[in-house]
Write an enzyme that holds these catalytic residues in place. Structure first.
Site, PDB file in Angstrom:
ATOM      1  N   LYS A  47       1.052   3.768  -2.633  1.00 40.60           N
ATOM      2  CA  LYS A  47       0.761   5.067  -2.885  1.00 40.60           C
ATOM      3  C   LYS A  47       2.001   6.457  -3.383  1.00 40.60           C
ATOM      4  CE  LYS A  47      -2.563   7.263  -2.087  1.00 40.60           C
ATOM      5  NZ  LYS A  47      -3.743   7.298  -2.879  1.00 40.60           N
ATOM      6  N   TYR A  51       1.156  -0.834  -0.265  1.00 39.55           N
ATOM      7  CA  TYR A  51      -0.023  -0.130  -0.133  1.00 39.55           C
ATOM      8  C   TYR A  51       1.070   1.574  -0.239  1.00 39.55           C
ATOM      9  CZ  TYR A  51      -2.920   4.484   1.494  1.00 39.55           C
ATOM     10  OH  TYR A  51      -3.580   4.984   1.226  1.00 39.55           O
TER      11      TYR A  51
HETATM   12  N1  LIG Z   1      -8.254   6.248   5.061  1.00 37.63           N
HETATM   13  C1  LIG Z   1      -7.404   7.155   5.507  1.00 37.63           C
HETATM   14  O1  LIG Z   1      -7.081   7.189   6.513  1.00 37.63           O
HETATM   15  C2  LIG Z   1      -6.640   8.289   4.684  1.00 37.63           C
HETATM   16  C3  LIG Z   1      -5.181   8.544   5.235  1.00 37.63           C
HETATM   17  C4  LIG Z   1      -4.212   9.365   4.213  1.00 37.63           C
HETATM   18  C5  LIG Z   1      -5.284   8.990   2.569  1.00 37.63           C
HETATM   19  N2  LIG Z   1      -6.252   8.298   1.845  1.00 37.63           N
HETATM   20  C6  LIG Z   1      -6.447   8.007   0.456  1.00 37.63           C
HETATM   21  O2  LIG Z   1      -7.546   8.495   0.569  1.00 37.63           O
HETATM   22  C7  LIG Z   1      -8.823   8.098  -0.534  1.00 37.63           C
HETATM   23  C8  LIG Z   1      -9.707   7.979  -0.415  1.00 37.63           C
HETATM   24  O3  LIG Z   1      -9.696   6.403   0.375  1.00 37.63           O
HETATM   25  P1  LIG Z   1     -11.006   6.513   1.722  1.00 37.63           P
HETATM   26  O4  LIG Z   1      -9.829   6.366   3.090  1.00 37.63           O
HETATM   27  O5  LIG Z   1     -12.018   7.380   1.591  1.00 37.63           O
HETATM   28  O6  LIG Z   1     -11.406   4.776   1.341  1.00 37.63           O
HETATM   29  P2  LIG Z   1     -12.473   4.229   0.534  1.00 37.63           P
HETATM   30  O7  LIG Z   1     -12.454   3.589   0.170  1.00 37.63           O
HETATM   31  O8  LIG Z   1     -13.629   4.985   1.320  1.00 37.63           O
HETATM   32  O9  LIG Z   1     -12.264   5.170  -0.994  1.00 37.63           O
HETATM   33  C9  LIG Z   1     -11.622   5.002  -2.251  1.00 37.63           C
HETATM   34  C10 LIG Z   1     -12.764   4.999  -3.239  1.00 37.63           C
HETATM   35  O10 LIG Z   1     -12.034   4.402  -4.108  1.00 37.63           O
HETATM   36  C11 LIG Z   1     -13.201   3.570  -4.743  1.00 37.63           C
HETATM   37  N3  LIG Z   1     -11.958   2.805  -5.852  1.00 37.63           N
HETATM   38  C12 LIG Z   1     -11.657   1.702  -5.866  1.00 37.63           C
HETATM   39  N4  LIG Z   1     -11.105   1.061  -6.593  1.00 37.63           N
HETATM   40  C13 LIG Z   1     -11.023   1.689  -7.339  1.00 37.63           C
HETATM   41  C14 LIG Z   1     -11.444   1.667  -9.134  1.00 37.63           C
HETATM   42  N5  LIG Z   1     -10.930   0.254  -9.176  1.00 37.63           N
HETATM   43  N6  LIG Z   1     -12.052   2.541  -9.650  1.00 37.63           N
HETATM   44  C15 LIG Z   1     -12.778   3.167  -9.425  1.00 37.63           C
HETATM   45  N7  LIG Z   1     -12.556   3.636  -8.050  1.00 37.63           N
HETATM   46  C16 LIG Z   1     -12.473   2.354  -7.147  1.00 37.63           C
HETATM   47  C17 LIG Z   1     -14.129   3.128  -4.100  1.00 37.63           C
HETATM   48  O11 LIG Z   1     -15.040   2.385  -4.615  1.00 37.63           O
HETATM   49  C18 LIG Z   1     -14.067   3.766  -2.938  1.00 37.63           C
HETATM   50  O12 LIG Z   1     -15.417   4.997  -3.408  1.00 37.63           O
HETATM   51  C19 LIG Z   1      -7.248   7.515  -1.227  1.00 37.63           C
HETATM   52  O13 LIG Z   1      -6.642   7.287  -1.840  1.00 37.63           O
HETATM   53  C20 LIG Z   1      -6.993   6.578   0.228  1.00 37.63           C
HETATM   54  O14 LIG Z   1      -5.576   5.828  -0.803  1.00 37.63           O
HETATM   55  C21 LIG Z   1      -6.827   7.690   3.492  1.00 37.63           C
HETATM   56  C1  LIG Z   2      -4.751  -3.365  16.747  1.00 39.66           C
HETATM   57  C2  LIG Z   2      -3.864  -3.078  17.585  1.00 39.66           C
HETATM   58  C3  LIG Z   2      -2.268  -2.668  17.414  1.00 39.66           C
HETATM   59  C4  LIG Z   2      -4.430  -0.902  16.640  1.00 39.66           C
HETATM   60  O1  LIG Z   2      -3.199  -0.420  17.735  1.00 39.66           O
HETATM   61  C5  LIG Z   2      -4.029  -1.315  15.132  1.00 39.66           C
HETATM   62  C6  LIG Z   2      -3.954   0.066  14.538  1.00 39.66           C
HETATM   63  C7  LIG Z   2      -4.173   0.008  13.067  1.00 39.66           C
HETATM   64  C8  LIG Z   2      -5.082  -1.156  12.906  1.00 39.66           C
HETATM   65  C9  LIG Z   2      -4.099   1.428  12.814  1.00 39.66           C
HETATM   66  C10 LIG Z   2      -2.792   1.991  13.404  1.00 39.66           C
HETATM   67  C11 LIG Z   2      -2.326   3.625  12.647  1.00 39.66           C
HETATM   68  C12 LIG Z   2      -3.582   2.769  10.726  1.00 39.66           C
HETATM   69  C13 LIG Z   2      -2.653   3.787   9.628  1.00 39.66           C
HETATM   70  C14 LIG Z   2      -2.984   4.948   9.407  1.00 39.66           C
HETATM   71  O2  LIG Z   2      -3.584   5.725  10.610  1.00 39.66           O
HETATM   72  C15 LIG Z   2      -2.596   5.459   8.315  1.00 39.66           C
HETATM   73  C16 LIG Z   2      -3.405   5.584   7.187  1.00 39.66           C
HETATM   74  C17 LIG Z   2      -2.818   5.685   6.193  1.00 39.66           C
HETATM   75  C18 LIG Z   2      -3.849   6.210   5.148  1.00 39.66           C
HETATM   76  O3  LIG Z   2      -3.652   6.189   3.486  1.00 39.66           O
HETATM   77  C19 LIG Z   2      -4.531   4.831   4.832  1.00 39.66           C
HETATM   78  C20 LIG Z   2      -4.747   3.753   6.606  1.00 39.66           C
HETATM   79  C21 LIG Z   2      -3.797   4.425   7.486  1.00 39.66           C
HETATM   80  C22 LIG Z   2      -2.567   2.960   6.622  1.00 39.66           C
HETATM   81  C23 LIG Z   2      -3.997   3.255   8.635  1.00 39.66           C
HETATM   82  C24 LIG Z   2      -4.506   1.970   8.850  1.00 39.66           C
HETATM   83  C25 LIG Z   2      -5.494   1.128  10.221  1.00 39.66           C
HETATM   84  C26 LIG Z   2      -3.585   1.525  10.879  1.00 39.66           C
HETATM   85  C27 LIG Z   2      -2.985   0.738  10.753  1.00 39.66           C
END
Ligand SMILES: NC(=O)c1ccc[n+]([C@@H]2O[C@H](COP(=O)([O-])OP(=O)(O)OC[C@H]3O[C@@H](n4cnc5c(N)ncnc54)[C@H](O)[C@@H]3O)[C@@H](O)[C@H]2O)c1
Ligand SMILES: CC(C)[C@@H](O)CC[C@@H](C)[C@H]1CC[C@H]2[C@@H]3[C@H](O)C=C4C[C@@H](O)CC[C@]4(C)[C@H]3CC[C@]12C
EC number: 1.1.1.-
Length: 342
Positions: free
Chosen positions: A136, A132
């Protein structure tokens, strides 16, 4: 938020693999909302959706650190999908591209080195092995390298990448998983990570606003913002991942047991490795994807917090949702889930 906050908006196209019924609610206003069911890995579908757009906000992605999908699929969606979006902009003449990157492009790295209240310029060895963060980092690099490429019509493409830290708020699947885990354990969660390990978190509404603002300002501030990265941040407090989650789960009836980790770290490492083995053994029968695995344990156990104002300095970003509002809105969302869980 685009429909509410962007006066220049004439059409909003939403391109996603999974379209939900919630989209219908967006179609009640004056702005044309076009929902397109499509796959970002299919270049022709992306090009058809992008054609004629003024700005693209590319946030599609596979957020999988639990082994639910293969490394190849993660790469196909996050990297090839991003390549397809860039090429669609170039081929159809869309000049502005905003990409949702992630803190993980930076870290925590495989050495477990802390990133303590760092910013976009803080030196840090960004070394990854997990599919992952690798995907990214590659996707972000493609977006930034595409800045300045000539699009159809001969004008330059202007790109920008936003790096949210751990997003929380309405719809947060992992928060939902923790809540249901606590319900199964009699309203208790057990501390696994020291409270001293800080993890940066940012409210989803503030992340959304930063995207809207960048989409608006990128044209007027292309020389400054083009090819730049910005951490997404707000006034959410620095806490351990578990303590932060309890800000929402506590008012919903859960309790975090232990002022320090209840199990020794070596035992957590063993249990995380056991989960990987179980996932592999069970895969022919079912998908076993627990929260605890070697990667999530390492992530949770490594301080990663940001302290920056680059977004404010470059395009006037101020988080519209205070910590108190963000907390209240998230609690209300969990409580609404609680209602559905009872
Ligand atoms: N959740 C977090 O903590 C976090 C933190 C930093 C960055 N991000 C980034 O934010 C963005 C949104 O993530 P999210 O956390 O909202 O997750 P999410 O799964 O809610 O959103 C992802 C979206 O992408 C769509 N998707 C997945 N595969 C696809 C494909 N092949 N074609 C078209 N659409 C597709 C999914 O249907 C979904 O609506 C991602 O790029 C993720 O890497 C998330
Ligand atoms: C089971 C325990 C050890 C518990 O504390 C695990 C927590 C773990 C699931 C989360 C801890 C940190 C999180 C990640 C972080 O917030 C940032 C992220 C980047 C974003 O792009 C996607 C989500 C994530 C990887 C997020 C996922 C959950 C954690 C690993």
């Amino acid at each position: 938020m685009l429909l509410q906050q962007e006066p220049q908006l004439r059409e909003l196209r939403i391109f996603d693999l999974h379209l939900g019924p919630w989209l219908e609610e967006l179609k009640t206003g004056p702005v044309q909302v076009t929902a397109i069911q499509g796959d970002v890995t299919q270049a022709h579908e992306v090009a058809a959706a992008v054609a004629g757009a003024h700005v693209v906000i590319h946030t599609a992605g596979l957020v999988d650190v639990f082994g639910k999908t293969s490394p190849e699929t993660i790469h196909e969606v996050n990297v090839q999908g991003t390549r397809n979006v860039i090429e669609a902009c170039v081929q159809t003449g869309t000049r502005f591209l905003v990409y949702t990157s992630s803190m993980e492009v930076v870290g925590p790295n495989i050495k477990g080195q802390p990133f303590y209240r760092g910013n976009e310029n803080t030196p840090y060895e960004a070394v990854h092995r997990h599919p992952y963060p690798c995907s990214k980092a590659l996707a972000e690099q493609l977006v930034l390298e595409a800045n300045g490429r000539k699009v159809l019509g001969g004008l330059p493409l202007v790109t920008c990448a936003l790096r949210p830290t751990g997003i929380y708020g309405e719809g947060h699947q992992i928060m939902r998983d923790f809540y249901h885990q606590g319900l199964r354990l009699g309203g208790r969660l057990f501390r696994a990570i020291p409270a001293s390990v800080e993890h940066g978190r940012v409210y989803v509404g503030n992340v959304a606003w930063m995207h809207v603002l960048v989409a608006r300002e990128l044209e007027h501030r292309a020389a400054l913002m083009g090819g730049q990265v910005y951490f997404c941040y707000d006034n959410s407090p620095y806490k351990s991942y578990e303590d932060f989650n309890m800000e929402f789960l506590g008012p919903c009836g859960l309790r975090l047991v232990g002022t320090r980790p209840l199990l020794p770290y070596w035992l957590l490492v063993f249990l995380a490795a056991l989960n990987v083995l179980l996932q592999w053994l069970l895969r022919p029968l079912l998908l076993y994807a627990p929260l605890l695995n070697p990667y999530t344990l390492a992530m949770a156990n490594t301080t990663f917090t940001v302290s920056t104002d680059k977004a404010r300095r470059h395009f006037g970003y101020e988080p519209p949702f205070s910590w108190e509002e963000s907390r209240t809105r998230t609690i209300r969302w969990v409580q609404a889930m609680e209602g559905s869980a009872q």
